[in-house]
Design a protein around this motif. Structure first.
Motif, short mmCIF file in Angstrom:
data_model
loop_
_atom_site.label_atom_id
_atom_site.label_comp_id
_atom_site.label_asym_id
_atom_site.label_seq_id
_atom_site.Cartn_x
_atom_site.Cartn_y
_atom_site.Cartn_z
N ARG A 3 4.79 -3.18 -6.44
CA ARG A 3 4.37 -2.95 -5.05
C ARG A 3 5.60 -3.04 -4.15
NH1 ARG A 3 -0.43 -2.91 -2.08
NH2 ARG A 3 -1.67 -3.03 -3.97
N GLU A 21 1.55 0.48 -4.05
CA GLU A 21 1.88 0.46 -5.47
C GLU A 21 2.51 1.79 -5.83
OE1 GLU A 21 -1.37 -0.46 -8.00
OE2 GLU A 21 -1.05 -2.62 -7.80
N GLU A 59 7.76 -7.46 -4.09
CA GLU A 59 6.72 -8.48 -3.97
C GLU A 59 7.27 -9.87 -3.65
OE1 GLU A 59 3.16 -7.14 -6.89
OE2 GLU A 59 5.16 -6.30 -7.10
#
Lengths: 75, 156
Positions: A3, A21, A59
């Motif tokens: 992501r 994503e 992330e």
């Protein structure tokens, strides 16, 4: 899929908390370029985009890359 | 609108909202159209409205700001569905508006900051419809008037 989070590091304030994503860094680069292009098209009256940057983080909030806008407008 | 004359559709329709749908084979549809002048008229008017909307959307896409077009999409979807949550994906909105998904997120965040929608993790909920209408391009109001007219005229 990893992501990626896209934010604007200058100019219009935007911090993408949802992220996207995407398969890899290349796809994130394409998204960032498209995002910068959208912003430039949405404000055609602005000529100077120097200092505007799309910042992409992962992330873990670690920077992946910075994409500066093309300084002199155009596509 | 296959079935009027030709037997095959020229495009692919993608359903975005859930609900009850009816379907009918081309032969049955054409036979019903032959038997019922009221049905013929209804479908002719529907077709007329669709063509008008196509012209309008073509102009809208070329001329109007992305953020105002996003408002139009949200309102048109709100009119056709149940409840205030708009079940459109970012993927779909980004295709319809011709911008990246990140741009859709940014525009949705701006509408949220203005108090027009509630936005969280890709889920859009209408909060202030009246102000969203003010912000949408005039195509929303024009399209609604045209569709209303089609239905009110046939109801007489």
């Amino acid at each position: 899929m990893p992501r990626y989070y896209f934010s604007l590091a200058n100019g219009r304030s935007f911090d993408d908390v949802d992220g996207l994503e995407l398969p890899d860094v290349e796809a994130a680069r394409t998204e960032a370029r498209g995002f910068a292009g959208d912003l430039m098209r949405m404000q055609p009256e602005r000529r100077d985009w120097s200092g505007w940057v799309v910042r992409v983080t992962d992330e873990g909030q670690k920077p992946v890359f910075d994409l500066p806008f093309p300084a002199a407008g155009g596509d | 609108m296959a079935g009027f004359g030709g037997r095959s559709a020229t495009g692919r329709a993608v359903v975005q909202l859930e609900g009850a749908f009816s379907h009918i084979g081309v032969a049955h549809f054409q036979s019903a159209m032959r038997q019922s002048p009221a049905m013929r008229e209804l479908f002719a008017r529907y077709n007329d409205a669709q063509v008008t909307l196509v012209y309008q959307v073509a102009g809208c896409n070329a001329l109007h700001q992305v953020s105002r077009r996003l408002c139009r999409w949200l309102l048109q979807t709100h009119d056709r569905g149940d409840g205030d949550v708009i079940p459109l994906t970012h993927e779909f909105l980004s295709e319809m508006l011709g911008v990246q998904r990140t741009t859709v997120t940014m525009l949705a965040k701006e509408l949220q900051e203005l108090g027009l929608i509630n936005y969280r993790r890709g889920r859009i909920e209408i909060v202030d419809r009246a102000r969203l209408e003010q912000r949408a391009c005039e195509c929303y109001e024009t399209a609604r008037r045209k569709i209303d007219r089609v239905f009110s005229e046939t109801a007489e």
